[in-house]
Scaffold this active site. Structure first.
Site, PDB file in Angstrom:
ATOM      1  CE  LYS A   1      -5.637 -13.916  -3.990  1.00 41.63           C
ATOM      2  NZ  LYS A   1      -6.250 -13.562  -2.686  1.00 41.63           N
TER       3      LYS A   1
ATOM      4  CB  SER B   1      13.458 -15.433 -10.122  1.00 41.20           C
ATOM      5  OG  SER B   1      13.954 -16.725 -10.425  1.00 41.20           O
TER       6      SER B   1
ATOM      7  CB  THR C   1      11.456 -12.375  -6.332  1.00 41.01           C
ATOM      8  OG1 THR C   1      12.511 -12.853  -7.182  1.00 41.01           O
ATOM      9  CG2 THR C   1      10.285 -13.311  -6.336  1.00 41.01           C
ATOM     10  CE1 TYR C   2      13.963 -13.243 -12.689  1.00 37.93           C
ATOM     11  CE2 TYR C   2      14.771 -11.871 -10.901  1.00 37.93           C
ATOM     12  CZ  TYR C   2      14.994 -12.831 -11.861  1.00 37.93           C
ATOM     13  OH  TYR C   2      16.234 -13.395 -12.002  1.00 37.93           O
TER      14      TYR C   2
ATOM     15  N   GLY D   1      17.618 -18.353  -5.171  1.00 38.48           N
ATOM     16  CA  GLY D   1      18.515 -17.334  -4.646  1.00 38.48           C
ATOM     17  C   GLY D   1      18.103 -16.879  -3.258  1.00 38.48           C
ATOM     18  CB  ALA D   2      18.022 -13.513  -1.708  1.00 33.15           C
ATOM     19  CB  ALA D   3      13.267 -15.928  -3.123  1.00 30.79           C
TER      20      ALA D   3
END
Length: 127
Positions: free
Chosen positions: A23, A39, A71-72, A87-89
């Site tokens: 974390k 990502s 995501t990654y 991107g979408a994140a």
């Protein structure tokens, strides 16, 4: 029992548990780039500190707005202190937001009893 299924000495199926592996606690978003594949870009120093691998699946929680998204991780420039929503994140937070970035691992119940995740805390004045 299936041929490939793992068994304990008792002949019962081995139960695997999913536990927190690593974390990054309250890391600040430094950039957001909507026109990207997707990502979260992170400084390799931060990734290595807790054992997050490039392209590993991560769960992110935005402390400011409560959004959670999967995501990654991808490695950015070492020493850059980058935390970039791609991107979408990029719709899930904004520059300055604090994220909790988590990844998980599966392990046998016996191993899980003594498991300790790696955590890196970022202070209130973190980058």
């Amino acid at each position: 029992m299936d041929k490939g299924q793992a068994t304990a000495d008792s002949g019962r199926a081995v139960m695997n548990l999913t536990l927190l592996k690593a974390k990054l606690h309250r890391i600040r978003v430094t950039e957001a780039c909507l026109d990207y594949e997707g990502s979260l870009t992170l400084d390799p120093d931060d990734m290595e500190a807790v054992g997050i691998l490039p392209y590993e699946k991560i769960l992110c929680a935005d402390v400011e707005n409560g959004n959670r998204f999967e995501t990654y991780a991808i490695a950015g420039k070492r020493g850059s202190h980058v935390c970039c929503l791609n991107g979408a994140a990029a719709h899930q937070g904004k520059v300055g937001d604090r994220l909790i970035v988590m990844c998980f691992a599966q392990m046998a119940a016996d191993e899980a009893k003594t498991w300790i995740p790696k955590v890196k805390h970022f202070g209130t004045q973190s980058r």
